[in-house]
Write a protein that holds these residues in place. Sequence first.
Motif: not given
Length: 374
Positions: A102-105, A174-178, A197-200, A202-204
């Motif tokens: 429903w949402a992506l943080i 790059t995107i990291a999905v947790l 990854i947070c700095e350069r 995206l983490v979702i």
Amino acid sequence: MAEPAACLECLRRSWLLAALGPYVEKVATGEVGSRSPELLRLSNEDLLKVAAPKVAVQLLARVEALPEGRLAEELLLAECWACCRHGDLYPDSLRDAGDAPWALIGRGDPRLLDGLEPFEAVTIVGARRATSYGREVARELGRELAAAGMVVVSGLAFGIDACAHRGAIDAGRTIAVLGCGPDVAYPASHRSLWRQICERGLVISEFPPGATPWRWTFPARNRIMAGLAGMTVVVEAATRSGSLITTDLAADLGRDLGAVPGPVTSRASAGPNALLASGAHVIRDAQDVLDALLGPGRERIEPVRPDLSPDLEAVLVAVEAGNSTCDAVATATGLSGPAAAAALSRLELLGHVTCSSLGTYLRTLSSSPSQLPL
């Protein structure tokens, strides 16, 4: 760019999933209808009835009472933002899936999601206990794909995931999905990589800040990884590897599958080899991925021969020819033993060869000139 925004209903769903963590853990199994991606298709009320019937009323009331201001404050304190299926930033590739979050943080650069199309992203997955071959291939795939403008998606896990991220970070896409809150570095030993990854990049996650991981949250996050990308590539995986869950989910969505071939005698290559036998794309390098997604020749990756001194070039050619020991390299090149050893050490430092615990040398996949002086 579309601004990150999420409606109150979708945000509350994320907080509800976090509250249901230990309850879903007990009912999520490998049986059809009880897998976590299938459970997450359910409405809040139905999910509560299945996972926590005895406390359903209390949990729902508690989550529905969460004020918008408090949720916004928690996101701000965790340096996170949110988007939901009703907003413009939410990827269209996920929006139409029946089990879509429903949402992506998110924590990091939301521009990586803005207008992201499946053909612009590749998911790379594989074994946590990867071989040196698998780690090297994953890192080089990540680096070359990111350099070609693709977004590399993975799950920050040990082994193949982490190597794909590290390669892609060099190009910054790059995107990291947790399977936990995006502000939680999991595994903890990857905190440095998570921070980069947070700095350069995206983490979702579909879980709110501070949410802890459960076993069921990993196959749940795999459906996001599969949905974001036009192709899922398996580098190494055993026959029953959890990485193959992602390929099943990708196939269900009509996405392309790719696999890196490996020795038929290697347990780590059993999963990719089985996918290849079933018709998956053969992935030898990033060019194979681009040809499969964009069409042959649409995007070219030109190999770059490292700019090395004559002695280093001769030693590298000798290693490529199969001379794997220092003595063999010395014989093949005419260099003295100490000179050959020094050259091999230099090539290893530059990333062009690797040395095993037995003292044997192999050529790496790296072909880009190093920034170190030669």
